[in-house]
Write a protein that holds these residues in place. Structure first.
Motif, PDB file in Angstrom:
ATOM      1  N   PRO A 172       0.822  -1.212   0.000  1.00  0.00           N
ATOM      2  CA  PRO A 172       0.000   0.000   0.000  1.00  0.00           C
ATOM      3  C   PRO A 172       0.859   1.268   0.000  1.00  0.00           C
ATOM      4  O   PRO A 172       2.075   1.206  -0.114  1.00  0.00           O
ATOM      5  N   ALA A 173       0.213   2.380   0.162  1.00  0.00           N
ATOM      6  CA  ALA A 173       0.877   3.690   0.098  1.00  0.00           C
ATOM      7  C   ALA A 173       2.043   3.789   1.083  1.00  0.00           C
ATOM      8  O   ALA A 173       2.017   3.215   2.163  1.00  0.00           O
ATOM      9  N   LEU A 174       3.044   4.534   0.664  1.00  0.00           N
ATOM     10  CA  LEU A 174       4.196   4.771   1.531  1.00  0.00           C
ATOM     11  C   LEU A 174       3.859   5.861   2.532  1.00  0.00           C
ATOM     12  O   LEU A 174       3.213   6.853   2.204  1.00  0.00           O
ATOM     13  N   VAL A 175       4.332   5.645   3.771  1.00  0.00           N
ATOM     14  CA  VAL A 175       4.054   6.624   4.823  1.00  0.00           C
ATOM     15  C   VAL A 175       5.322   7.183   5.449  1.00  0.00           C
ATOM     16  O   VAL A 175       5.249   8.070   6.292  1.00  0.00           O
ATOM     17  N   GLY A 176       6.466   6.678   5.049  1.00  0.00           N
ATOM     18  CA  GLY A 176       7.691   7.200   5.644  1.00  0.00           C
ATOM     19  C   GLY A 176       8.931   6.564   5.055  1.00  0.00           C
ATOM     20  O   GLY A 176       8.875   5.639   4.251  1.00  0.00           O
ATOM     21  N   ARG A 177      10.046   7.137   5.473  1.00  0.00           N
ATOM     22  CA  ARG A 177      11.355   6.661   5.043  1.00  0.00           C
ATOM     23  C   ARG A 177      12.318   6.947   6.189  1.00  0.00           C
ATOM     24  O   ARG A 177      12.229   7.977   6.845  1.00  0.00           O
ATOM     25  N   ARG A 178      13.241   6.012   6.423  1.00  0.00           N
ATOM     26  CA  ARG A 178      14.241   6.247   7.462  1.00  0.00           C
ATOM     27  C   ARG A 178      15.592   5.706   7.000  1.00  0.00           C
ATOM     28  O   ARG A 178      15.659   4.768   6.212  1.00  0.00           O
ATOM     29  N   GLY A 179      16.635   6.296   7.511  1.00  0.00           N
ATOM     30  CA  GLY A 179      17.983   5.851   7.191  1.00  0.00           C
ATOM     31  C   GLY A 179      18.641   5.249   8.417  1.00  0.00           C
ATOM     32  O   GLY A 179      18.607   5.834   9.490  1.00  0.00           O
ATOM     33  N   ASP A 180      19.189   4.074   8.267  1.00  0.00           N
ATOM     34  CA  ASP A 180      19.906   3.399   9.351  1.00  0.00           C
ATOM     35  C   ASP A 180      21.372   3.259   8.963  1.00  0.00           C
ATOM     36  O   ASP A 180      21.688   2.946   7.816  1.00  0.00           O
ATOM     37  N   PHE A 181      22.263   3.480   9.925  1.00  0.00           N
ATOM     38  CA  PHE A 181      23.687   3.303   9.692  1.00  0.00           C
ATOM     39  C   PHE A 181      24.142   1.882  10.007  1.00  0.00           C
ATOM     40  O   PHE A 181      25.110   1.398   9.444  1.00  0.00           O
ATOM     41  N   LEU A 182      23.476   1.220  10.956  1.00  0.00           N
ATOM     42  CA  LEU A 182      23.777  -0.173  11.303  1.00  0.00           C
ATOM     43  C   LEU A 182      22.483  -0.943  11.409  1.00  0.00           C
ATOM     44  O   LEU A 182      21.725  -0.713  12.359  1.00  0.00           O
ATOM     45  N   PRO A 183      22.162  -1.841  10.554  1.00  0.00           N
ATOM     46  CA  PRO A 183      22.823  -2.096   9.283  1.00  0.00           C
ATOM     47  C   PRO A 183      22.607  -0.911   8.349  1.00  0.00           C
ATOM     48  O   PRO A 183      21.636  -0.164   8.499  1.00  0.00           O
ATOM     49  N   LEU A 229      18.514   2.218   3.590  1.00  0.00           N
ATOM     50  CA  LEU A 229      17.478   3.231   3.475  1.00  0.00           C
ATOM     51  C   LEU A 229      16.173   2.458   3.405  1.00  0.00           C
ATOM     52  O   LEU A 229      15.969   1.647   2.494  1.00  0.00           O
ATOM     53  N   VAL A 230      15.309   2.660   4.396  1.00  0.00           N
ATOM     54  CA  VAL A 230      14.100   1.866   4.545  1.00  0.00           C
ATOM     55  C   VAL A 230      12.884   2.700   4.148  1.00  0.00           C
ATOM     56  O   VAL A 230      12.692   3.813   4.645  1.00  0.00           O
ATOM     57  N   CYS A 231      12.078   2.137   3.256  1.00  0.00           N
ATOM     58  CA  CYS A 231      10.815   2.747   2.859  1.00  0.00           C
ATOM     59  C   CYS A 231       9.712   2.047   3.654  1.00  0.00           C
ATOM     60  O   CYS A 231       9.652   0.823   3.682  1.00  0.00           O
TER      61      CYS A 231
END
Length: 160
Positions: free
Chosen positions: A95-106, A109-111
């Protein structure tokens, strides 16, 4: 201004640059040290412990180079491009995207989708598994080096 509660935040650019610059300096230093270990004089003085130490450091250097390679993938994509990649690589039925975040470990880039599922984009899929293997190799080699060094410098007792 992006806040910590912003669901569309990726990696902090300041942190990204800091890790890239620091990591590059460390990688150059490690590479210079490892190259110095290849001289004839250094090879003559090598022991099993120093060889295992150098194997451990080589695994660390390879892992660091790979991590920096993953960071470069993130560096060259702005927020708008990251949003387009998230949308373009959205799995069917998501379904529709509601956010995005960036992780350094691991490193990823998460949608994030509205149904709670998420998926990674941009960072090549081989980076995190390879980093895990290199980390394990570095730890095993460092442990072997430590044990050999300890064994080499521990006096043996004679019986009788």
């Amino acid at each position: 201004m992006v806040t910590a509660s912003d669901p569309w935040q990726g990696h902090d650019v300041t942190a990204l640059f800091t890790v890239l610059l620091t990591g590059t300096a460390v990688l150059v230093g490690l590479t210079a040290y490892l190259c110095s270990r290849l001289t004839r004089q250094a090879r003559r003085r090598s022991t099993a412990a120093t060889v295992w130490r150098d194997v451990s450091l080589a695994a660390v250097a390879a892992g660091l180079a790979l991590y920096l390679w993953g960071l470069l993938h993130l560096l060259f994509l702005g927020d708008q491009e990251q949003a387009h990649v998230c949308e373009r690589e959205r799995p069917p039925g998501t379904p529709a995207l509601v956010g995005r975040r960036g992780d350094f470990l691991p490193l990823r880039l998460v949608c994030e989708a509205s149904d709670g599922r998420d998926y990674s984009v941009v960072v090549p899929g081989y980076i995190n598994p390879t980093l895990t293997v290199l980390l394990l190799l570095a730890l095993v080699a460092a442990a072997a080096s430590g044990l050999l060094h300890h064994k080499q410098h521990t006096p043996t007792r004679k019986k009788g």
